[in-house]
Design a protein around this motif. Structure first.
Motif, mmCIF file in Angstrom:
data_model
loop_
_atom_site.group_PDB
_atom_site.id
_atom_site.type_symbol
_atom_site.label_atom_id
_atom_site.label_comp_id
_atom_site.label_asym_id
_atom_site.label_seq_id
_atom_site.Cartn_x
_atom_site.Cartn_y
_atom_site.Cartn_z
ATOM 1 N N ILE A 170 0.836 -1.206 0.000
ATOM 2 C CA ILE A 170 0.000 0.000 0.000
ATOM 3 C C ILE A 170 0.869 1.253 0.000
ATOM 4 C CG2 ILE A 170 -1.616 1.346 1.402
ATOM 5 C CD1 ILE A 170 -2.822 -1.389 2.247
ATOM 6 N N ILE A 171 1.898 1.258 0.842
ATOM 7 C CA ILE A 171 2.773 2.424 0.934
ATOM 8 C C ILE A 171 3.532 2.662 -0.364
ATOM 9 C CG2 ILE A 171 4.839 3.325 2.079
ATOM 10 C CD1 ILE A 171 2.270 3.542 3.748
ATOM 11 N N SER A 172 3.984 1.600 -1.011
ATOM 12 C CA SER A 172 4.857 1.765 -2.180
ATOM 13 C C SER A 172 4.112 1.821 -3.510
ATOM 14 C CB SER A 172 5.890 0.629 -2.227
ATOM 15 O OG SER A 172 5.243 -0.631 -2.334
ATOM 16 N N HIS A 173 2.921 1.188 -3.605
ATOM 17 C CA HIS A 173 2.266 1.072 -4.905
ATOM 18 C C HIS A 173 0.826 1.572 -4.954
ATOM 19 C CE1 HIS A 173 5.449 -2.039 -5.570
ATOM 20 N NE2 HIS A 173 5.427 -1.523 -6.772
ATOM 21 N N PHE A 174 0.157 1.647 -3.842
ATOM 22 C CA PHE A 174 -1.288 1.794 -3.869
ATOM 23 C C PHE A 174 -1.761 3.154 -3.383
ATOM 24 C CE2 PHE A 174 -5.645 0.745 -2.426
ATOM 25 C CZ PHE A 174 -6.128 0.191 -3.600
ATOM 26 N N ALA A 175 -1.232 3.613 -2.265
ATOM 27 C CA ALA A 175 -1.669 4.887 -1.696
ATOM 28 C C ALA A 175 -0.933 6.052 -2.341
ATOM 29 C CB ALA A 175 -1.433 4.897 -0.190
ATOM 30 N N SER A 192 0.161 10.284 -1.933
ATOM 31 C CA SER A 192 0.622 11.109 -0.814
ATOM 32 C C SER A 192 -0.534 11.791 -0.088
ATOM 33 C CB SER A 192 1.618 12.166 -1.312
ATOM 34 O OG SER A 192 1.014 12.985 -2.303
ATOM 35 N N ASP A 193 -1.686 11.902 -0.757
ATOM 36 C CA ASP A 193 -2.851 12.532 -0.137
ATOM 37 C C ASP A 193 -3.707 11.553 0.662
ATOM 38 O OD1 ASP A 193 -2.347 15.112 -1.070
ATOM 39 O OD2 ASP A 193 -3.335 14.722 -2.976
ATOM 40 N N ASP A 194 -3.459 10.260 0.510
ATOM 41 C CA ASP A 194 -4.256 9.262 1.214
ATOM 42 C C ASP A 194 -3.819 9.138 2.671
ATOM 43 O OD1 ASP A 194 -5.755 8.612 -1.028
ATOM 44 O OD2 ASP A 194 -4.415 6.990 -1.645
ATOM 45 N N ASP A 195 -4.774 8.833 3.511
ATOM 46 C CA ASP A 195 -4.531 8.614 4.942
ATOM 47 C C ASP A 195 -4.599 7.110 5.192
ATOM 48 O OD1 ASP A 195 -4.245 8.945 7.666
ATOM 49 O OD2 ASP A 195 -6.297 9.662 7.998
ATOM 50 N N GLY A 242 7.446 8.767 10.097
ATOM 51 C CA GLY A 242 7.685 9.514 8.872
ATOM 52 C C GLY A 242 6.419 10.026 8.209
ATOM 53 N N GLY A 243 5.270 9.809 8.847
ATOM 54 C CA GLY A 243 4.012 10.310 8.318
ATOM 55 C C GLY A 243 3.437 9.490 7.180
ATOM 56 N N ARG A 244 3.959 8.279 6.969
ATOM 57 C CA ARG A 244 3.460 7.451 5.867
ATOM 58 C C ARG A 244 2.156 6.753 6.211
ATOM 59 N NH1 ARG A 244 7.320 6.104 2.269
ATOM 60 N NH2 ARG A 244 5.515 5.751 0.906
ATOM 61 N N LEU A 245 1.910 6.547 7.506
ATOM 62 C CA LEU A 245 0.698 5.905 7.981
ATOM 63 C C LEU A 245 0.500 6.290 9.425
ATOM 64 C CD1 LEU A 245 1.874 3.441 9.908
ATOM 65 C CD2 LEU A 245 2.156 2.273 7.748
ATOM 66 N N ARG A 246 -0.635 5.856 9.978
ATOM 67 C CA ARG A 246 -0.870 6.074 11.416
ATOM 68 C C ARG A 246 -1.660 4.890 11.948
ATOM 69 N NH1 ARG A 246 -6.149 8.316 12.475
ATOM 70 N NH2 ARG A 246 -7.231 8.915 10.548
ATOM 71 N N ARG A 247 -1.571 4.713 13.256
ATOM 72 C CA ARG A 247 -2.384 3.690 13.925
ATOM 73 C C ARG A 247 -3.678 4.313 14.426
ATOM 74 N NH1 ARG A 247 0.353 -1.158 14.985
ATOM 75 N NH2 ARG A 247 2.646 -1.023 14.998
ATOM 76 N N LEU A 248 -4.726 3.522 14.373
ATOM 77 C CA LEU A 248 -6.008 4.000 14.860
ATOM 78 C C LEU A 248 -5.953 4.126 16.385
ATOM 79 C CD1 LEU A 248 -8.915 4.703 14.034
ATOM 80 C CD2 LEU A 248 -9.514 2.310 14.413
#
Length: 204
Positions: free
Chosen positions: A159-164, A166-169, A198-204
């Motif tokens: 998801i980080i490298s191919h799918f999402a 930069s605007d996706d959360d 690094g702001g690439r994702l977050r935990r709920l």
């Protein structure tokens, strides 16, 4: 402030109390295998990512229970997490060290492709390059010898490298980073924390 999609990646581990509605409100919800996260983790399921090699794959395809699972029925896509060709290449060396894993590399991708086609769902195979890059990335965190990254970690990396964009959360929940001893869970936890920092994702 992110302005794209909210992509909820829901593992089969612990989900915070009351998180179901927040998960269902996402733009895209990805679950894994038998979707044990459904219930406390909401019900919406857009994509089911499956471990498509070895005993888990065989059980899902043969038993009928997985195919009739309500979450699987809701999904519009099935993602096969593992490259069958890569795992076939791994077999000879793997069984020298772990002879009880003789069927670990058996490839059931065709079965998931057939199920998807027969039920009018899309089927996608996560690129082998994701697994191979992840192997390299995990070495930064001192991972001990392991057989393969977990399916959840492969999907996160994909998801980080191919799918999402930069605007996706990208939001994770249900990832305890514990389980089968031949997955590198300690390194995976550190890698996820580095992605979060690094702001690439977050935990709920």
């Amino acid at each position: 402030m992110k302005t794209g999609r909210i992509i909820m990646v829901v593992g089969n581990g612990t989900v915070p109390a009351g998180a179901g509605a927040m998960i269902d409100a996402g733009d895209l919800v990805i679950r894994f295998n038998d979707c044990r996260s459904v219930g406390a983790g909401g019900t919406r399921t857009d994509i089911v990512a499956v471990c498509n090699t070895g005993r888990p794959a065989r059980i899902m395809l043969e038993g009928g229970q997985w195919k009739s699972n309500e979450a699987v029925q809701r999904a519009r896509e099935i993602w096969s997490v593992r490259s069958g060709a890569k795992f076939t290449q791994m077999r000879a060396e793997l069984i020298k060290t772990y002879p009880d894993l003789g069927d670990f590399c058996d490839d059931y991708t065709a079965g998931f492709e057939r199920f998807s086609r027969e039920t009018s769902r899309s089927h996608r195979i996560v690129p082998v390059s994701v697994h191979e890059q992840l192997d390299q990335d995990l070495t930064r965190f001192g991972s001990q010898p392991y057989v393969a990254p977990s399916s959840g970690m492969v999907v996160i990396a994909d998801i980080i490298s191919h799918f999402a964009t930069s605007d996706d959360d990208v939001v994770l929940t249900g990832f305890d980073h514990v389980g089968w001893e031949l997955h590198p869970f300690a390194a995976e936890r550190q890698y996820v924390e580095a992605l979060a920092a690094g702001g690439r994702l977050r935990r709920l």
